[in-house]
Design an enzyme around this catalytic site. Sequence first.
Site, PDB file in Angstrom:
ATOM      1  N   ARG A  88      21.330  36.591  -0.034  1.00  0.00           N
ATOM      2  CA  ARG A  88      20.954  35.848   1.133  1.00  0.00           C
ATOM      3  C   ARG A  88      20.939  34.284   1.042  1.00  0.00           C
ATOM      4  O   ARG A  88      20.683  33.951  -0.185  1.00  0.00           O
ATOM      5  CB  ARG A  88      19.267  36.256   1.358  1.00  0.00           C
ATOM      6  CG  ARG A  88      18.880  37.664   1.643  1.00  0.00           C
ATOM      7  CD  ARG A  88      17.459  37.654   2.216  1.00  0.00           C
ATOM      8  NE  ARG A  88      16.614  37.436   0.934  1.00  0.00           N
ATOM      9  CZ  ARG A  88      15.694  36.815   0.895  1.00  0.00           C
ATOM     10  NH1 ARG A  88      14.975  36.813   2.274  1.00  0.00           N
ATOM     11  NH2 ARG A  88      14.771  36.666  -0.203  1.00  0.00           N
ATOM     12  N   SER A 148      19.238  36.930 -10.226  1.00  0.00           N
ATOM     13  CA  SER A 148      18.322  38.179 -10.814  1.00  0.00           C
ATOM     14  C   SER A 148      19.628  38.918 -12.013  1.00  0.00           C
ATOM     15  O   SER A 148      19.709  40.022 -11.866  1.00  0.00           O
ATOM     16  CB  SER A 148      17.837  39.194  -9.991  1.00  0.00           C
ATOM     17  OG  SER A 148      17.066  38.397  -9.141  1.00  0.00           O
ATOM     18  N   ASP A 162      12.795  35.598 -10.259  1.00  0.00           N
ATOM     19  CA  ASP A 162      12.033  36.163  -9.424  1.00  0.00           C
ATOM     20  C   ASP A 162      10.612  36.209  -9.625  1.00  0.00           C
ATOM     21  O   ASP A 162       9.675  36.348  -8.579  1.00  0.00           O
ATOM     22  CB  ASP A 162      12.580  37.639  -8.888  1.00  0.00           C
ATOM     23  CG  ASP A 162      12.710  38.641 -10.140  1.00  0.00           C
ATOM     24  OD1 ASP A 162      12.332  38.257 -11.180  1.00  0.00           O
ATOM     25  OD2 ASP A 162      12.967  40.005  -9.746  1.00  0.00           O
TER      26      ASP A 162
END
Length: 912
Positions: free
Chosen positions: A532, A596, A650
């Site tokens: 995203r 990540s 995250d």
Amino acid sequence: MEKPHAGSARNAQQTISEQVERCLEPFLLSQAQLEAVRDLMSVNMERGLKAKKKRPSTLKMLPMYVRSTPDGTERGVFLALDLGGANIRIIKVKLDGSRGVEMDSEVYDVPEAVVTGAGKQLFDHVAECLGLFLEKQNLKDEVLPLGFTFSFPCKQTELDQSVLISWTKGFRCSGVEGRDVVQLLKDAIQRCGDYKVDVLAIVNDTVGTMMSCGYEDHSCEVGFIIDSGTNVCYMEEMGNVESVEGDEGTMCISMEWGALGDDGALTIETSYDAQVDQASRLPGKQRFEKMTSGMYMGEIVRYVLLELTNKGLLFGGFKTSQLDTEGSVGTKEVLEIENDPFGLDKAKSMLTSLGLNPSDQDCRAVKSVCNAVLMRSAKLCAAGLAAVANRIKNNRQDPVGRITVGVDGYVYKTNPKFGAYLNKALEELAPSCQIKFLVSEDGSGKGTAIVTAVAQRRVEQRQCINEILAPFIMSESQLKEVQRLMRKEMDFGLEGGARATVKMLPTYVSATPDGTERGEFLALDLGGTNFRVLYTRVGIKNEGGIQMVSKTFTLSTQVIQGTGEELFDHIVDCITEFQKENGLKGKRLPLGFTFSFPCQQTSLDKGILISWTKGFSASGCVGEDVIKLLREAAIRKKNPDFHVVALVNDTVGTMMSCGYDDAACEIGLIVGTGTNACYMEEMRNVKVLEGDEGQMCINMEWGAFGDNGCLHDILTSYDTDVDQFSINSGRQRFEKMISGMYLGEIVRQVLIVLTQRGILFGGKISEQLNTRNLFPTKFLSDIERDTLGLLEVRAILTGLGLESTCDDTVVVKEVCIKVSRRAAQLCAAGIAAVVEKIRENRGLDHLQITVGVDGTLYKQHPHFAGEVQKAVKMLAPQCDVTFHISEDGSGKGAALITAVACRVAGAEARAA
């Protein structure tokens, strides 16, 4: 003989027949009337199951504490003791799946002096008879399980506890009413002293009927008695039985349906029913039973015959004293006449015995009366059974509605037409159900023994289940030891110990949001084949706060497995496309990059990729600074409209996202597919970095806790198996006990063992259950969320190729609860170690702090969050810990880290 009434004896036979038919019309119930009875039964069933009734029910709906029907695995020798009248019957029942049921019984008299004497004398007599039976059977040296059929009104409070309400059938033994008859029997056996039995169950004859048939047909969940009296029992969902604690599984309910209509709601009674009721010992009571059961059919027929005679329609108007005598027409005769295959012989025989001289026309009329009374009984029973069948079908949400009814009683057994009428009416009253009847053999003997056998099986299975699940039950002392070990590893990691299992990595985030952050930011979230790009505007909280726009892009296999340049060029192309679509070209915005994958971070904007995971293999990236690779791609693609400020983990993003809403949030927790935590540590304790002032967010990487063997004492064989077959055996041991990637596999291993022990699924392991990773953790959430009927559990098991019973679904849910609860408690032990360290760092007696949380396991599992919070409160009583669910930690959190970094940098510049 009395003289005939006035009237022409020469009336045409057709006219007499028509008048007889008119007299019988009230017995010929319409479909609408039967549906009204069915619906009245349904309404009273529902009311009767309520603990607090807005309107009273005429049905008692008594819990019988029988929670399972036979599954065919019951084996052994059992005793049944039947006390319900002038005799005591004792039965030895041997259950053997291959050879069926073997029975041996003896009958003993109950003397009149015992029937009317002291209760102690009665039960001593029963115990003496039981001793004689055991001696004759050479069983005195064995301790056998016994089921007790006690056919008197009782209030049952457990399977082996039942208090006598009142004596009936001529018994008047003193000192028994209001006491537990099972305990009185046990006391008498103990006084006898020369043998022992294990009284496991006290059983109602209707329940015995259901269980007797259930041994032959495991789908039998209804018992139906149509004898001198009538009753029905069935297996109800526990969630509907408000008078008994617990929501899972089933409970056998004795409806006591004979009392339907005692409130006057049955509007189909005839004048003959009213006469029978008024002449009974309990006028106004058992109205439904008086219209259906064998005790009253003969009397109803007699009142009809009297009226027809008085009208001159039978016997030439003559009646005898015998016909005028209560009880002179028995139900046995009614059944025989109605079922007479030879025409009128049975009718003529009965009428002659009453001193009458009947014509063939009289006999035909009498046969019509018997037919009308019997058919009405069958149809009324069908209306009641339709209510039961529909309820079971709806409880199960079963579109087919296959239901087996175990039936006993001479009305059904001795008259085939009764069964035919019953079935035909059920087709119309419960058209969506497929109802099958199975005749019971000795419900009070064999059935009682089977209730006892099922009770014993459940006890043995419960012991086995408890043994298998015991390693998952964490004591407070065990959790405190996990908390202590986590704290030890945290301290070791902060000192830079190379062998520390909890790495305690600095993230170079030195502050949390303080509410003064302003500006526009970009965020990039790359953690899989979908990534995203986000635009975030951070403003004053009460004037809109954070506003976000985002777009998701897909990465092809060619891109993620090509070269690093191709991957990062494609990412920059997507950023450029997003900027154009949102009018952001020409603005050089700060960007936070949530990446990540395993990295060694050396500053806020520098992180070396250790290895690719999740199917990525882009060349030229491992060992390189991923921020540098992104910046170089921006130069190649001539996009100067962003500058990378922060590389974001995250977990840290989660903390920062929540920190914007709650200034007390200084801990981030992820519990989803994987698990991790971060928190704000005092710089003086971070030995791997220079400087003692301020704070540093530490990425704990706590999934590896226990890789040094320190958790060996709480590891189960199932954990070992899951670890052995994982892609990283021996690593991430704590994560494998907590996170969503592994909990389903742990449950699958436990279910296999329970099936191998014969407790689940009839001992049959399906191919799907035997396949690794085919029981995802999502199933745990779905299963533990399921309540009434456990329909979702059954659907999941069916999808795994497993045939499950209600008992199976309850056990499967219990396994899921135990495994997920342990995971939550272990997670809580880690958090407790963190909050206690923060409290001690600050020298506080009491700490108030917030944990920002993200992850599907925590957010979607119905109980996980609650279990975590409860355990943290127990393990860290000096800390008041609030848990705050994160909204988009990887997006919003990345933007906020960037905003905080810009705020701090601006403050430093101003200070300089």
